[in-house]
Motif scaffolding. Structure first.
Motif, PDB file in Angstrom:
ATOM      1  N   ILE A 143       9.507   2.258   4.994  1.00 51.53           N
ATOM      2  CA  ILE A 143      10.885   2.312   4.494  1.00 51.53           C
ATOM      3  C   ILE A 143      11.097   1.210   3.457  1.00 51.53           C
ATOM      4  N   ALA A 144      10.581   0.022   3.749  1.00 49.95           N
ATOM      5  CA  ALA A 144      10.684  -1.083   2.790  1.00 49.95           C
ATOM      6  C   ALA A 144      10.039  -0.698   1.469  1.00 49.95           C
ATOM      7  N   ALA A 145       8.896  -0.024   1.542  1.00 52.30           N
ATOM      8  CA  ALA A 145       8.194   0.404   0.327  1.00 52.30           C
ATOM      9  C   ALA A 145       9.027   1.389  -0.462  1.00 52.30           C
ATOM     10  N   ALA A 146       9.598   2.368   0.213  1.00 48.10           N
ATOM     11  CA  ALA A 146      10.391   3.404  -0.472  1.00 48.10           C
ATOM     12  C   ALA A 146      11.650   2.819  -1.106  1.00 48.10           C
ATOM     13  N   PHE A 163      -6.749  -2.115   0.421  1.00 50.63           N
ATOM     14  CA  PHE A 163      -6.808  -0.942  -0.448  1.00 50.63           C
ATOM     15  C   PHE A 163      -6.610   0.310   0.393  1.00 50.63           C
ATOM     16  N   LEU A 164      -6.178   1.367  -0.261  1.00 54.58           N
ATOM     17  CA  LEU A 164      -5.926   2.620   0.428  1.00 54.58           C
ATOM     18  C   LEU A 164      -7.227   3.250   0.897  1.00 54.58           C
ATOM     19  N   LEU A 165      -7.169   3.940   2.021  1.00 53.60           N
ATOM     20  CA  LEU A 165      -8.297   4.742   2.464  1.00 53.60           C
ATOM     21  C   LEU A 165      -8.312   6.041   1.660  1.00 53.60           C
ATOM     22  N   GLY A 166      -9.451   6.673   1.572  1.00 51.69           N
ATOM     23  CA  GLY A 166      -9.543   7.899   0.787  1.00 51.69           C
ATOM     24  C   GLY A 166     -10.097   7.631  -0.597  1.00 51.69           C
ATOM     25  N   PHE A 188      -4.631   1.845  -7.517  1.00 50.93           N
ATOM     26  CA  PHE A 188      -3.659   2.562  -8.340  1.00 50.93           C
ATOM     27  C   PHE A 188      -3.400   1.800  -9.638  1.00 50.93           C
ATOM     28  N   HIS A 189      -3.658   2.474 -10.767  1.00 47.35           N
ATOM     29  CA  HIS A 189      -3.339   1.934 -12.083  1.00 47.35           C
ATOM     30  C   HIS A 189      -3.077   3.124 -13.000  1.00 47.35           C
ATOM     31  N   ASP A 190      -1.798   3.435 -13.147  1.00 50.46           N
ATOM     32  CA  ASP A 190      -1.415   4.596 -13.956  1.00 50.46           C
ATOM     33  C   ASP A 190      -0.587   4.205 -15.172  1.00 50.46           C
ATOM     34  N   GLY A 191      -0.558   2.922 -15.498  1.00 52.22           N
ATOM     35  CA  GLY A 191       0.227   2.487 -16.652  1.00 52.22           C
ATOM     36  C   GLY A 191       0.759   1.090 -16.465  1.00 52.22           C
ATOM     37  N   ASP A 192       1.405   0.580 -17.497  1.00 54.58           N
ATOM     38  CA  ASP A 192       1.875  -0.802 -17.510  1.00 54.58           C
ATOM     39  C   ASP A 192       3.391  -0.911 -17.623  1.00 54.58           C
ATOM     40  N   GLU A 193       4.097   0.036 -17.001  1.00 49.60           N
ATOM     41  CA  GLU A 193       5.565  -0.021 -16.999  1.00 49.60           C
ATOM     42  C   GLU A 193       6.114  -0.608 -15.709  1.00 49.60           C
ATOM     43  N   GLY A 194       5.245  -0.972 -14.792  1.00 49.24           N
ATOM     44  CA  GLY A 194       5.672  -1.570 -13.536  1.00 49.24           C
ATOM     45  C   GLY A 194       4.462  -2.018 -12.746  1.00 49.24           C
ATOM     46  N   LEU A 195       4.645  -3.023 -11.890  1.00 48.52           N
ATOM     47  CA  LEU A 195       3.532  -3.558 -11.104  1.00 48.52           C
ATOM     48  C   LEU A 195       4.017  -3.916  -9.708  1.00 48.52           C
ATOM     49  N   ILE A 196       3.208  -3.557  -8.715  1.00 48.66           N
ATOM     50  CA  ILE A 196       3.479  -3.878  -7.315  1.00 48.66           C
ATOM     51  C   ILE A 196       2.465  -4.928  -6.890  1.00 48.66           C
ATOM     52  N   ILE A 197       2.940  -6.077  -6.421  1.00 49.88           N
ATOM     53  CA  ILE A 197       2.009  -7.142  -6.025  1.00 49.88           C
ATOM     54  C   ILE A 197       2.386  -7.711  -4.664  1.00 49.88           C
ATOM     55  N   GLU A 198       1.375  -8.227  -3.981  1.00 48.69           N
ATOM     56  CA  GLU A 198       1.582  -8.947  -2.730  1.00 48.69           C
ATOM     57  C   GLU A 198       1.787 -10.418  -3.067  1.00 48.69           C
ATOM     58  N   ALA A 199       2.894 -10.974  -2.609  1.00 46.25           N
ATOM     59  CA  ALA A 199       3.274 -12.343  -2.970  1.00 46.25           C
ATOM     60  C   ALA A 199       3.238 -13.216  -1.722  1.00 46.25           C
ATOM     61  N   CYS A 200       2.190 -14.005  -1.588  1.00 44.56           N
ATOM     62  CA  CYS A 200       1.997 -14.816  -0.382  1.00 44.56           C
ATOM     63  C   CYS A 200       2.734 -16.147  -0.490  1.00 44.56           C
ATOM     64  N   GLU A 201       3.320 -16.561   0.628  1.00 43.74           N
ATOM     65  CA  GLU A 201       4.051 -17.828   0.652  1.00 43.74           C
ATOM     66  C   GLU A 201       3.139 -19.032   0.825  1.00 43.74           C
ATOM     67  N   TYR A 202       1.868 -18.817   1.185  1.00 46.33           N
ATOM     68  CA  TYR A 202       0.956 -19.931   1.420  1.00 46.33           C
ATOM     69  C   TYR A 202       0.854 -20.815   0.179  1.00 46.33           C
ATOM     70  N   ALA A 216       0.829  -1.201   0.000  1.00 44.24           N
ATOM     71  CA  ALA A 216       0.000   0.000   0.000  1.00 44.24           C
ATOM     72  C   ALA A 216       0.864   1.251   0.000  1.00 44.24           C
ATOM     73  N   ALA A 217       1.913   1.260   0.822  1.00 39.88           N
ATOM     74  CA  ALA A 217       2.803   2.416   0.874  1.00 39.88           C
ATOM     75  C   ALA A 217       3.536   2.603  -0.454  1.00 39.88           C
ATOM     76  N   ALA A 218       3.997   1.506  -1.055  1.00 38.52           N
ATOM     77  CA  ALA A 218       4.672   1.598  -2.352  1.00 38.52           C
ATOM     78  C   ALA A 218       3.712   2.098  -3.420  1.00 38.52           C
ATOM     79  N   SER A 219       2.467   1.625  -3.375  1.00 37.83           N
ATOM     80  CA  SER A 219       1.452   2.074  -4.324  1.00 37.83           C
ATOM     81  C   SER A 219       1.188   3.567  -4.169  1.00 37.83           C
ATOM     82  N   PHE A 220       1.057   4.012  -2.916  1.00 41.29           N
ATOM     83  CA  PHE A 220       0.816   5.431  -2.650  1.00 41.29           C
ATOM     84  C   PHE A 220       1.984   6.287  -3.136  1.00 41.29           C
ATOM     85  N   LEU A 221       3.204   5.849  -2.878  1.00 38.29           N
ATOM     86  CA  LEU A 221       4.379   6.608  -3.302  1.00 38.29           C
ATOM     87  C   LEU A 221       4.481   6.656  -4.822  1.00 38.29           C
TER      88      LEU A 221
END
Length: 465
Positions: free
Chosen positions: A269-272, A135-138, A143-157, A115-120
């Motif tokens: 910090i991890a997101a940034a 999802f972000l509050l507000g 977030f979808h502003d183009g297809d040059e990069g994607l941030i995903i949550e990758a679960c180990e389950y 979420a933080a990476a998406s917001f940034l």
């Protein structure tokens, strides 16, 4: 393209639905009739009953893994008519293979970091997008502003994260979890090792320095990967200033963050750091701690405006002097962080939890840790285990947890818990919780289940009484 999502109200599928719709696709889906908090991001998207037939013109069915072996009309019809179907993790794999991707994994902190990476990324107007289990509050929730990069949550389950081919892999933490799949902590560690060591050549691994002991082995096995640490023992470590601002080692100046808990700020910090690495990778530039550091001042200046994300310490309402909060924490470590954060934000107030365990196997396997952390609340109401698709046991796990905590009430030197009750139904949970609350209390609906929906009922019942 027309998509049909089975289990569309789930946290991941709902976000995917909104992401695909914002990308100009036609999206519909089906699910159970109950209201989910994800309804906010499904506005404008048609949601059919679970037994509805497959609409015409569907190009691809995407289904929640919880529906993989269940008889759902749309999926059955799709099989007969030859409509291709992918699970949610498989769909993320398709999306992430088509562009440079940042995959965030770890036992805890995945959604917050995403979420933080998406917001940034949105703040910097990057042509990226994101899909994760919240999802972000507000207003700008997805977030979808183009297809040059994607941030995903990758679960180990079930080793779902092995499906992805990210440019940047972020590992936030490694602890024992998902005991219905992993036998022990060693099995979890092997899974993360396999994930890291199977990355493509030149990929970047961003990691919390709490897991440095594992990273040393990964580095020796894959010296071609770029490893960048953050955390108390890394190049990017936090310190709190007297004016309540934060300073990050290696970055000039300070930054403002409304969070008071360093464990949560480290997710930012991890997101940034991770987003900076993804930007550098996309542009074919050298990725290193020093090159990442150049981007951090601009990113950290935006953290003060981060709106937070749904069900992560989210204030749902304040009424009659009582603050109602919802938090997804369902692992002992996550609950500890949640409670610590609440103590910092609401000093001197009673913190009361309405806890719905998720799952029975997790509750049994981590019973001792659950008892320890839950005994630090002022009062606790325990519900039955959330009825998830894992079907790994009945409500005896909740009863066992309740009985263990009940003993704590009579041994107060072990913790501050002075009241614990077991609620066999939603109606009982509403009645008992509402009658207990007084002005000044903070009530948190806790767990990965659906007890958030009880907040309005508890508040109303309290007014009546």
């Amino acid at each position: 393209m027309k998509y049909f999502l089975v289990g569309i109200k789930g946290t991941g599928l709902s976000h995917l639905a909104a992401y695909l719709a914002k990308g100009g696709n036609e999206v519909e889906g089906c699910d159970v009739s109950e209201d989910f908090f994800t309804s906010e991001i499904l506005k404008g998207i048609t949601v059919h009953p679970l037994d509805a037939p497959l609409p015409s013109g569907v190009d691809l069915i995407v289904y929640s893994t919880s529906y993989e072996n269940r008889m759902v009309s749309a999926m059955e019809e799709g099989r007969k008519t030859g409509v291709k179907a992918l699970s949610y993790p498989q769909m993320l794999a398709v999306l992430s293979s088509s562009m440079p991707a940042l995959a965030v994994c770890g036992t805890h902190g995945k959604s917050t970091t995403c979420a933080a990476a998406s917001f940034l990324a949105s703040s910097l107007s990057l042509p990226f997008g994101s899909v994760y289990g919240s999802f972000l509050l507000g207003e700008e929730k997805v977030f979808h502003d183009g297809d040059e990069g994607l941030i995903i949550e990758a679960c180990e389950y079930q080793d779902h994260f092995m499906l992805y081919d990210p440019a940047v892999l972020t590992v936030t933490s490694i602890e024992f979890d998902h005991p219905d799949y992993f036998e022990d902590l060693d099995a979890v560690k092997r899974s993360f090792r396999n994930r890291v060591t199977s990355l493509k050549k030149g990929a970047v691994v961003v990691y919390n320095t709490d897991i440095s002991r594992y990273v040393k082995d990964w580095q020796s096995e894959r010296p071609d990967l770029v490893f960048i640490g953050y955390g108390d023992r890394g190049p990017f470590s936090l310190s709190k200033n007297a004016d309540d601002n934060w300073t990050l080692t290696g970055v000039e100046g300070s930054f403002i963050c409304h969070e008071k808990n360093a464990a949560i700020v480290y997710d930012y910090i991890a997101a940034a750091v991770s987003l900076s690495a993804l930007m550098l990778y996309r542009d074919n530039r050298t990725v290193s701690a020093s090159s990442v550091a150049a981007f951090l001042p601009q990113m950290l200046s935006s953290i003060r405006d981060f709106p937070g994300l749904a069900a992560r310490g989210e204030v749902v309402k304040t009424e009659d002097g009582i603050t109602y909060i919802d938090d997804y924490a369902h692992h002992p470590h996550e609950i500890k962080v949640c409670l610590d954060n609440l103590r910092r934000k609401y000093p001197g107030r009673r913190i009361i939890a309405l806890f719905m365990p998720h799952t029975a196997s997790r509750t049994r396997a981590l019973m001792k840790d659950f008892v320890t952390v839950l005994s630090a609340f002022d009062a606790l109401f325990i519900q039955n285990v959330y009825s998830s698709a894992r079907s790994d046991g009945g409500n005896e796990a909740s009863l066992q947890l309740y009985k263990a905590l009940e003993k704590k009430v009579f041994r107060t030197f072990y913790g501050r818990l002075n009241s614990v009750a077991y609620c066999d139904s939603d109606d009982e949970a509403v009645m008992r919780t509402a009658s207990f609350l007084i002005p000044g209390d903070v009530l948190v609906t806790l767990g990965a289940g659906d007890n958030r929906a009880l907040i309005d009922r508890i508040a109303s019942a309290g007014r009546i009484s």
